[in-house]
Design an enzyme around this catalytic site. Structure first.
Site, PDB file in Angstrom:
ATOM      1  N   GLU A   1       0.791  -1.149  -0.068  1.00  0.00           N
ATOM      2  CA  GLU A   1       0.088   0.029   0.059  1.00  0.00           C
ATOM      3  C   GLU A   1       0.788   1.290  -0.011  1.00  0.00           C
ATOM      4  OE1 GLU A   1      -2.847  -0.006  -0.776  1.00  0.00           O
ATOM      5  OE2 GLU A   1      -3.220  -1.977  -0.350  1.00  0.00           O
TER       6      GLU A   1
HETATM    7  C1  LIG Z   1       2.868  -9.727  -0.008  1.00  0.00           C
HETATM    8  C2  LIG Z   1       2.667  -8.499  -0.896  1.00  0.00           C
HETATM    9  C3  LIG Z   1       1.152  -8.142  -1.434  1.00  0.00           C
HETATM   10  C4  LIG Z   1       1.103  -7.360  -2.121  1.00  0.00           C
HETATM   11  N1  LIG Z   1      -0.407  -6.939  -2.644  1.00  0.00           N
HETATM   12  C5  LIG Z   1      -0.507  -6.186  -3.594  1.00  0.00           C
HETATM   13  C6  LIG Z   1      -1.923  -6.157  -4.110  1.00  0.00           C
HETATM   14  O1  LIG Z   1      -2.739  -6.592  -3.873  1.00  0.00           O
HETATM   15  N2  LIG Z   1      -1.895  -5.230  -5.029  1.00  0.00           N
HETATM   16  C7  LIG Z   1      -0.856  -4.796  -5.709  1.00  0.00           C
HETATM   17  O2  LIG Z   1      -1.014  -3.994  -6.702  1.00  0.00           O
HETATM   18  N3  LIG Z   1       0.114  -4.545  -5.445  1.00  0.00           N
HETATM   19  C8  LIG Z   1       0.545  -5.545  -4.077  1.00  0.00           C
HETATM   20  N4  LIG Z   1       1.836  -5.402  -3.692  1.00  0.00           N
HETATM   21  C9  LIG Z   1       2.727  -4.735  -4.246  1.00  0.00           C
HETATM   22  C10 LIG Z   1       3.232  -3.699  -3.229  1.00  0.00           C
HETATM   23  O3  LIG Z   1       2.218  -2.517  -3.090  1.00  0.00           O
HETATM   24  C11 LIG Z   1       4.615  -3.116  -3.809  1.00  0.00           C
HETATM   25  O4  LIG Z   1       5.498  -3.898  -3.477  1.00  0.00           O
HETATM   26  C12 LIG Z   1       5.214  -1.662  -3.288  1.00  0.00           C
HETATM   27  O5  LIG Z   1       4.302  -0.655  -3.544  1.00  0.00           O
HETATM   28  C13 LIG Z   1       6.377  -1.246  -3.607  1.00  0.00           C
HETATM   29  O6  LIG Z   1       6.689  -1.457  -4.690  1.00  0.00           O
HETATM   30  P1  LIG Z   1       8.195  -2.058  -5.259  1.00  0.00           P
HETATM   31  O7  LIG Z   1       8.073  -3.730  -4.591  1.00  0.00           O
HETATM   32  O8  LIG Z   1       8.129  -2.421  -6.962  1.00  0.00           O
HETATM   33  O9  LIG Z   1       9.176  -1.561  -4.613  1.00  0.00           O
HETATM   34  P2  LIG Z   1      10.098  -0.035  -5.442  1.00  0.00           P
HETATM   35  O10 LIG Z   1       9.060   0.784  -5.948  1.00  0.00           O
HETATM   36  O11 LIG Z   1      10.770  -0.751  -6.454  1.00  0.00           O
HETATM   37  O12 LIG Z   1      10.656   0.524  -4.269  1.00  0.00           O
HETATM   38  C14 LIG Z   1      11.848  -0.070  -3.719  1.00  0.00           C
HETATM   39  C15 LIG Z   1      12.399   1.014  -2.626  1.00  0.00           C
HETATM   40  O13 LIG Z   1      12.539   2.387  -3.188  1.00  0.00           O
HETATM   41  C16 LIG Z   1      11.922   3.440  -2.468  1.00  0.00           C
HETATM   42  N5  LIG Z   1      11.412   4.268  -3.440  1.00  0.00           N
HETATM   43  C17 LIG Z   1      10.723   3.863  -4.569  1.00  0.00           C
HETATM   44  N6  LIG Z   1      10.345   5.120  -5.235  1.00  0.00           N
HETATM   45  C18 LIG Z   1      10.817   6.063  -4.398  1.00  0.00           C
HETATM   46  C19 LIG Z   1      10.850   7.554  -4.518  1.00  0.00           C
HETATM   47  N7  LIG Z   1       9.701   7.880  -5.759  1.00  0.00           N
HETATM   48  N8  LIG Z   1      11.042   8.361  -3.568  1.00  0.00           N
HETATM   49  C20 LIG Z   1      11.710   7.589  -2.401  1.00  0.00           C
HETATM   50  N9  LIG Z   1      11.766   6.300  -2.340  1.00  0.00           N
HETATM   51  C21 LIG Z   1      11.300   5.542  -3.421  1.00  0.00           C
HETATM   52  C22 LIG Z   1      10.904   2.693  -1.743  1.00  0.00           C
HETATM   53  O14 LIG Z   1      10.420   3.106  -0.726  1.00  0.00           O
HETATM   54  C23 LIG Z   1      11.439   1.203  -1.446  1.00  0.00           C
HETATM   55  O15 LIG Z   1      12.222   1.524  -0.270  1.00  0.00           O
HETATM   56  C24 LIG Z   1       2.070  -6.496  -2.731  1.00  0.00           C
HETATM   57  C25 LIG Z   1       3.462  -6.629  -2.442  1.00  0.00           C
HETATM   58  C26 LIG Z   1       3.779  -7.919  -1.401  1.00  0.00           C
HETATM   59  C27 LIG Z   1       5.155  -8.098  -1.357  1.00  0.00           C
END
Ligand SMILES: Cc1cc2nc3c(=O)[nH]c(=O)nc-3n(C[C@H](O)[C@H](O)[C@H](O)COP(=O)(O)OP(=O)(O)OC[C@H]3O[C@@H](n4cnc5c(N)ncnc54)[C@H](O)[C@@H]3O)c2cc1C
Length: 581
Positions: free
Chosen positions: A433
């Site tokens: 989220e």
């Molecule tokens: C168990 C689980 C359930 C989930 N359920 C859902 C779901 O139901 N539906 C859905 O759509 N998604 C879901 N997700 C996805 C989840 O919402 C994302 O993993 C999350 O939003 C982060 O995206 P990412 O993993 O690609 O990390 P990234 O976006 O790659 O981020 C990696 C790191 O970089 C930081 N970062 C990225 N961009 C910025 C910025 N602009 N400024 C500062 N810091 C930044 C982040 O804070 C993080 O620390 C789920 C994930 C998991 C693991």
């Protein structure tokens, strides 16, 4: 083995004694929800969580979900538990009556959500996402979509999902590649979504995916994204072209299926307006962010309950003279470092619960207040506090679950005791989220500056009014100055946050969110103490003593945070990336 007792006494204290439900009585849509009706709802929810959901928590973690030929099987017992959940009418609780919902105040729903998450976080994902989906459809769906889909989501026969994430796009949704092509009746959706909670499972007859996608001619970036409803089974009963390709093997929350969903020209329908998908999805995301905060709170609470029981039972070493018992060793609760950890958990948890109720009451005001001005003010307060509650509660939830392991010593690290599961389960709440870092940026870059401090005023006014009211009150002589000092530090930090160069603001955004959260918890602790000061029960004495600990001990973190905010940004922004080596 761990146990769980829903904190109904504390919930009733916060709801009825501290904040009061007078607003419900004055409001036609909520006037049925007197304490006589609310209390049995809480008691019944507690029974369900303690006797049905909690007993499946450990086995759900051990067994996890399995995938075979596109079908996901949830852990043993989840199906029966979900049926009981639906038979009890729980999915309908917070939904609107016109679609079969019960219209229960959001404040009461939030308390039930805390219990469900504490009892079984893996299970909570299935109804939790559905409720968020219902909220988005209620707000943005066409009448035809609402009529066709909401009643079955509301009664739990069908569940909903939220499909945003793709392999190349997590935080940055402008990178979405999933395509929507207009056809005679709606759209054909093609693409791959990953990490979709409850994307496929065996609990419900149909699964309704809410999917972000872009039309071929859409503008690049966020402005070109639209929201679509894509059911697993189409209205004629045939199978739609959406399939689960894989499920993830995760650190925790293993009872919930986290799915890769492949859409291959799947039939879908537009939700809301074309190219305004983010606005529609935000209805779901904001709802879900508050719920995720409650997950952090629930896990903190169950960890504390079990750590407390253990600390009373486990005999090790001799306590200070005066605290010693008769035997050769004393319960570890008498060691002041263990007591510090238990008190830290207790102070965070009860503070978070009170803050959650304050925010949830604003949700009810936003939806039902008589005047437009009151509704707008409540909306502002909710918008301001959403990133804070999501990030603060889940960070503190993680801290509390780690403390739970620490109180158990080496036994906390051993699976048998169940404490390590709470650490593993809680970790995801800081990530999904919107990661907590992203919540901090939302607070600092959007919510704080919005309307030249208009949102901030909804927080400052009640805080300053309470400080004035307590300024000559005896019991507050020791604690009010501690709060006032933290509040002044927060004010100074806020001036900095609204005026400093962008890089310095962004570099300290997480520190600022935590400082804001700590001050908000300080305020609700004072509100609780104001009521407890005139209560005669041990419960009230415990509130006074725990509030004192919070204000004199935990809130001192404000000193370090405010210094980090005022002077620490350049040490990050000016650090040359190449120096990482
Ligand atoms: C168990 C689980 C359930 C989930 N359920 C859902 C779901 O139901 N539906 C859905 O759509 N998604 C879901 N997700 C996805 C989840 O919402 C994302 O993993 C999350 O939003 C982060 O995206 P990412 O993993 O690609 O990390 P990234 O976006 O790659 O981020 C990696 C790191 O970089 C930081 N970062 C990225 N961009 C910025 C910025 N602009 N400024 C500062 N810091 C930044 C982040 O804070 C993080 O620390 C789920 C994930 C998991 C693991």
């Amino acid at each position: 083995m761990p146990s769980y007792k829903a904190p109904v006494r504390d919930m009733r204290f916060v709801l009825h004694e501290v904040f009061g439900t007078g607003f419900f009585a004055e409001t036609e849509a909520l006037s049925d929800f007197t304490p006589d009706l609310i209390d049995p709802i809480l008691t019944e929810a507690a029974k369900l969580c303690e006797t049905v959901l909690f007993p499946l928590n450990r086995s759900g973690d051990e067994e996890g979900c399995t995938l075979a030929r596109g079908q996901v099987t949830t852990p043993t017992g989840f199906k029966e538990a979900y049926k009981l959940y639906c038979d009890g009418g729980w999915p309908a609780m917070g939904c609107k009556p016109e679609f079969g919902g019960q219209g229960v105040p959001k404040t009461v729903v939030a308390l039930v959500e805390e219990m469900v998450a504490a009892a079984n976080l893996g299970f909570s994902a299935y109804p939790g996402l559905s409720y968020a989906g219902a909220v988005a459809l209620e707000a943005h769906g066409s009448d035809a979509l609402k009529a066709a889909y909401l009643p079955a989501i509301v009664d739990g026969r069908w569940t909903a999902t939220m499909c945003l994430t793709e392999p190349q796009c997590g935080t940055d949704l402008s990178l979405i590649r999933t395509r929507a092509v207009p056809v005679a009746d709606g759209y054909h959706i093609t693409g791959t979504k990953i990490f979709i909670s409850a994307g496929e499972h065996d609990l419900a007859e149909n699964i309704i995916h809410l999917v972000l996608a872009r039309l071929p001619d859409a503008l690049p970036g966020i402005k070109g994204i639209s929201l679509f409803l894509v059911p697993k089974f189409l209205p004629d009963g045939s199978r739609n072209a959406v399939e689960c390709g894989a499920i993830e093997h995760k650190m925790g929350m293993k009872g919930s299926a986290t799915c890769t969903m492949n859409f291959d020209n799947a039939q879908g329908w537009l939700v809301g307006q074309l190219h305004k998908g983010m606005a529609a999805m935000f209805a779901m995301m904001n709802k879900a962010r508050l719920s995720v905060g409650l997950q952090g709170l629930g896990l903190a609470d169950i960890s504390h309950q079990n750590a407390l029981a253990y600390a009373r039972d486990r005999l090790q070493g001799r306590a200070l003279p005066g605290l010693q018992g008769d035997g050769s060793a004393d319960p570890i609760i008498r060691h002041l470092d263990v007591k510090r950890m238990l008190l830290t958990q207790k102070a965070w948890i009860e503070g978070m619960r009170a803050l959650a109720v304050w925010i949830a009451l604003a949700l009810d005001r936003r939806d039902h207040a008589a005047s437009a001005a009151d509704r707008a003010a409540a909306e502002d307060f909710v918008a301001l506090m959403t990133p804070i509650s999501k990030a603060l509660f889940t960070d503190l939830g993680s801290e509390c679950t780690h403390l739970g392991v620490q109180i158990f010593g080496g036994h906390g690290y051993i699976r048998e005791h169940g404490m390590e599961q709470y650490v593993r389960d809680c970790r995801i709440t800081q990530l999904y989220e919107g990661t907590n870092g992203v919540q901090a940026l939302d607070l600092v870059l959007r919510k704080v500056p919005e309307g030249d401090g208009r949102l901030l005023a909804t927080f400052c006014q009640p805080v300053e009014a309470l400080m004035a009211a307590l300024s000559a009150v005896d019991w507050a002589a020791e604690t009010l100055p501690a709060f006032r000092s933290a509040y002044e530090q927060w004010q100074q930090a806020t001036r900095f946050i609204t005026s400093a160069p962008m890089a310095d603001r962004m570099a300290v955004a997480s520190d600022y969110l935590r400082l804001f959260g700590l001050v908000a918890l300080g305020h609700v602790w004072l509100r609780m103490m104001q009521v407890a000061a005139v209560g005669g029960e041990d419960f009230h004495r415990a509130k006074m003593a725990t509030g004192r600990f919070y204000l004199l001990r935990l809130l001192t973190q404000a000193d370090g945070l405010s210094r980090a905010i005022l002077t620490g940004g350049p040490a990050v922004s000016q650090f040359d990336e190449a120096l990482f080596g």
